[in-house]
Design a protein around this motif. Structure first.
Motif, PDB file in Angstrom:
ATOM      1  N   GLY A  85       0.892  -1.168   0.062  1.00  0.00           N
ATOM      2  CA  GLY A  85       0.035   0.003  -0.126  1.00  0.00           C
ATOM      3  C   GLY A  85       0.873   1.198  -0.020  1.00  0.00           C
ATOM      4  N   PRO A  86       1.886   1.602   0.904  1.00  0.00           N
ATOM      5  CA  PRO A  86       2.606   2.681   1.157  1.00  0.00           C
ATOM      6  C   PRO A  86       3.404   2.826  -0.223  1.00  0.00           C
ATOM      7  N   ARG A  87       3.892   1.513  -0.594  1.00  0.00           N
ATOM      8  CA  ARG A  87       4.762   1.528  -2.101  1.00  0.00           C
ATOM      9  C   ARG A  87       4.040   2.109  -3.254  1.00  0.00           C
ATOM     10  N   ARG A  88       2.896   1.776  -3.029  1.00  0.00           N
ATOM     11  CA  ARG A  88       2.001   2.333  -4.478  1.00  0.00           C
ATOM     12  C   ARG A  88       1.874   3.663  -4.463  1.00  0.00           C
ATOM     13  N   ILE A  89       1.728   4.338  -3.151  1.00  0.00           N
ATOM     14  CA  ILE A  89       1.462   5.786  -3.220  1.00  0.00           C
ATOM     15  C   ILE A  89       2.666   6.581  -3.203  1.00  0.00           C
ATOM     16  N   LEU A  90       3.744   5.943  -2.655  1.00  0.00           N
ATOM     17  CA  LEU A  90       5.120   6.543  -3.020  1.00  0.00           C
ATOM     18  C   LEU A  90       5.322   6.752  -4.429  1.00  0.00           C
ATOM     19  N   ARG A  91       5.138   5.563  -5.170  1.00  0.00           N
ATOM     20  CA  ARG A  91       5.302   5.486  -6.754  1.00  0.00           C
ATOM     21  C   ARG A  91       4.489   6.603  -7.470  1.00  0.00           C
ATOM     22  N   GLN A  92       3.185   6.995  -6.843  1.00  0.00           N
ATOM     23  CA  GLN A  92       2.538   7.954  -7.267  1.00  0.00           C
ATOM     24  C   GLN A  92       2.807   9.310  -7.150  1.00  0.00           C
ATOM     25  N   LEU A  93       3.575   9.517  -5.938  1.00  0.00           N
ATOM     26  CA  LEU A  93       4.342  10.863  -5.435  1.00  0.00           C
ATOM     27  C   LEU A  93       5.375  10.894  -6.362  1.00  0.00           C
ATOM     28  N   VAL A  94       6.254  10.078  -6.870  1.00  0.00           N
ATOM     29  CA  VAL A  94       7.267  10.222  -7.595  1.00  0.00           C
ATOM     30  C   VAL A  94       7.033  10.761  -8.692  1.00  0.00           C
ATOM     31  N   ASP A  95       5.646  10.198  -9.304  1.00  0.00           N
ATOM     32  CA  ASP A  95       5.435  10.682 -10.633  1.00  0.00           C
ATOM     33  C   ASP A  95       4.466  12.175 -10.446  1.00  0.00           C
ATOM     34  N   ASP A  96       4.150  12.553  -9.085  1.00  0.00           N
ATOM     35  CA  ASP A  96       3.521  13.766  -9.146  1.00  0.00           C
ATOM     36  C   ASP A  96       4.931  15.009  -8.963  1.00  0.00           C
ATOM     37  N   ALA A  97       5.934  14.268  -8.293  1.00  0.00           N
ATOM     38  CA  ALA A  97       6.936  15.323  -8.236  1.00  0.00           C
ATOM     39  C   ALA A  97       7.744  15.360  -9.516  1.00  0.00           C
ATOM     40  N   ARG A  98       7.580  14.625 -10.544  1.00  0.00           N
ATOM     41  CA  ARG A  98       8.185  14.884 -11.682  1.00  0.00           C
ATOM     42  C   ARG A  98       7.283  15.913 -12.674  1.00  0.00           C
ATOM     43  N   GLU A  99       6.040  15.941 -11.882  1.00  0.00           N
ATOM     44  CA  GLU A  99       5.387  17.129 -12.792  1.00  0.00           C
ATOM     45  C   GLU A  99       5.585  18.356 -12.322  1.00  0.00           C
ATOM     46  N   ARG A 100       5.274  18.474 -10.821  1.00  0.00           N
ATOM     47  CA  ARG A 100       5.535  19.917 -10.179  1.00  0.00           C
ATOM     48  C   ARG A 100       6.075  19.422  -8.820  1.00  0.00           C
ATOM     49  N   PRO A 101       6.407  20.495  -8.128  1.00  0.00           N
ATOM     50  CA  PRO A 101       6.989  20.470  -6.719  1.00  0.00           C
ATOM     51  C   PRO A 101       6.032  19.832  -5.855  1.00  0.00           C
ATOM     52  N   ILE A 102       6.590  18.929  -4.933  1.00  0.00           N
ATOM     53  CA  ILE A 102       5.753  18.405  -4.121  1.00  0.00           C
ATOM     54  C   ILE A 102       6.470  18.831  -2.418  1.00  0.00           C
ATOM     55  N   TRP A 103       5.678  19.128  -1.532  1.00  0.00           N
ATOM     56  CA  TRP A 103       5.641  19.284  -0.120  1.00  0.00           C
ATOM     57  C   TRP A 103       5.210  18.138   0.743  1.00  0.00           C
ATOM     58  N   LEU A 104       5.790  17.733   1.729  1.00  0.00           N
ATOM     59  CA  LEU A 104       5.109  16.781   2.654  1.00  0.00           C
ATOM     60  C   LEU A 104       5.142  17.442   3.951  1.00  0.00           C
ATOM     61  N   VAL A 105       4.226  17.167   4.692  1.00  0.00           N
ATOM     62  CA  VAL A 105       4.032  18.182   5.847  1.00  0.00           C
ATOM     63  C   VAL A 105       3.372  17.235   6.928  1.00  0.00           C
ATOM     64  N   CYS A 106       3.815  17.438   8.174  1.00  0.00           N
ATOM     65  CA  CYS A 106       3.415  16.942   9.259  1.00  0.00           C
ATOM     66  C   CYS A 106       3.359  17.833  10.666  1.00  0.00           C
ATOM     67  N   PHE A 107       3.143  17.253  11.571  1.00  0.00           N
ATOM     68  CA  PHE A 107       3.462  17.991  12.941  1.00  0.00           C
ATOM     69  C   PHE A 107       4.729  18.662  13.590  1.00  0.00           C
ATOM     70  N   GLU A 108       5.649  17.670  13.439  1.00  0.00           N
ATOM     71  CA  GLU A 108       7.025  17.713  14.025  1.00  0.00           C
ATOM     72  C   GLU A 108       7.836  18.462  13.343  1.00  0.00           C
ATOM     73  N   ALA A 109       8.231  19.637  14.173  1.00  0.00           N
ATOM     74  CA  ALA A 109       9.105  20.626  13.915  1.00  0.00           C
ATOM     75  C   ALA A 109      10.623  20.326  13.654  1.00  0.00           C
ATOM     76  N   ASN A 110      10.972  19.264  14.342  1.00  0.00           N
ATOM     77  CA  ASN A 110      12.487  18.806  14.140  1.00  0.00           C
ATOM     78  C   ASN A 110      12.586  17.825  13.226  1.00  0.00           C
ATOM     79  N   GLU A 111      12.936  18.193  11.934  1.00  0.00           N
ATOM     80  CA  GLU A 111      13.194  16.875  11.042  1.00  0.00           C
ATOM     81  C   GLU A 111      13.955  15.984  11.395  1.00  0.00           C
ATOM     82  N   ALA A 112      14.822  15.958  12.188  1.00  0.00           N
ATOM     83  CA  ALA A 112      15.851  14.895  12.293  1.00  0.00           C
ATOM     84  C   ALA A 112      15.068  13.620  12.968  1.00  0.00           C
ATOM     85  N   TYR A 113      13.948  13.925  13.720  1.00  0.00           N
ATOM     86  CA  TYR A 113      13.299  12.923  14.390  1.00  0.00           C
ATOM     87  C   TYR A 113      11.872  12.865  13.755  1.00  0.00           C
TER      88      TYR A 113
END
Length: 187
Positions: A93-121
């Motif tokens: 399931g996640p792999r299929r979604i990731l593949r779609q996001l690869v295709d999306d990112a090739r067409e235009r910039p994508i941003w991934l957003v969540c709650f955590e401020a510190n990207e290291a963790y």
């Protein structure tokens, strides 16, 4: 190809600049109602599984209560967050979604957003890395000069073939070949 990451507070308070043509994806399991105001779509399947997130939060809280210097790092390492989340992202399931996001990112910039401020963790860093890795895996192994992109349209990415080497994401030619042969003086 452009894959960027940020957190909701930075996005909603305009601390990051997102181009008008970019797609913004929340990747949280339980989105707040207001999230739909700042993202195009939320993809809960790319959030950490509940049991992983609960284990992380539990260890982090215990480390915070014990007044440890870096509770996030302790929790991250203790629950083996990266390895477990990587295993989760490898499921169909996640792999299929990731593949779609690869295709999306090739067409235009994508941003991934969540709650955590510190990207290291944060899992969004791992999701972005997986998207970039999937895109690189499609670099042709044995490119031919006749398959080169038009001048100036190469998108160089680290290709993993050797430290610090880059190849064009689209045609597969190495940065050295592009510089020496295509853009430089030809023999």
């Amino acid at each position: 190809m452009s894959v960027e990451t940020t957190y909701f507070s930075a996005l909603s308070h305009e601390q990051v600049t997102v181009s008008n043509d970019a797609r913004v994806f929340g990747i949280v399991r339980r989105p707040a109602d207001w999230i739909t105001d700042v993202v195009d779509r939320n993809i809960p399947a790319l959030a950490p599984p509940d049991e992983l997130l609960e284990a992380y939060k539990s260890v982090e809280a215990a480390a915070r209560d014990a007044e440890e210097a870096n509770p996030q790092e302790i929790a991250w390492r203790s629950v083996r967050f990266e390895a477990r989340f990587d295993s989760y992202l490898s499921k169909p399931g996640p792999r299929r979604i990731l593949r779609q996001l690869v295709d999306d990112a090739r067409e235009r910039p994508i941003w991934l957003v969540c709650f955590e401020a510190n990207e290291a963790y944060c899992h969004r860093r791992l999701v972005a890395a997986r998207i970039r890795e999937l895109a690189r895996s499609e670099i042709p192994e044995r490119p031919h000069l006749d398959d080169a992109c038009p001048d100036g349209e190469h998108e160089l990415v680290f290709d993993g073939r050797a430290p610090h080497t880059r190849s064009c994401l689209w045609c597969g030619l190495s940065a050295q070949t592009i510089t020496d042969w295509l853009e430089g003086e030809r023999p």
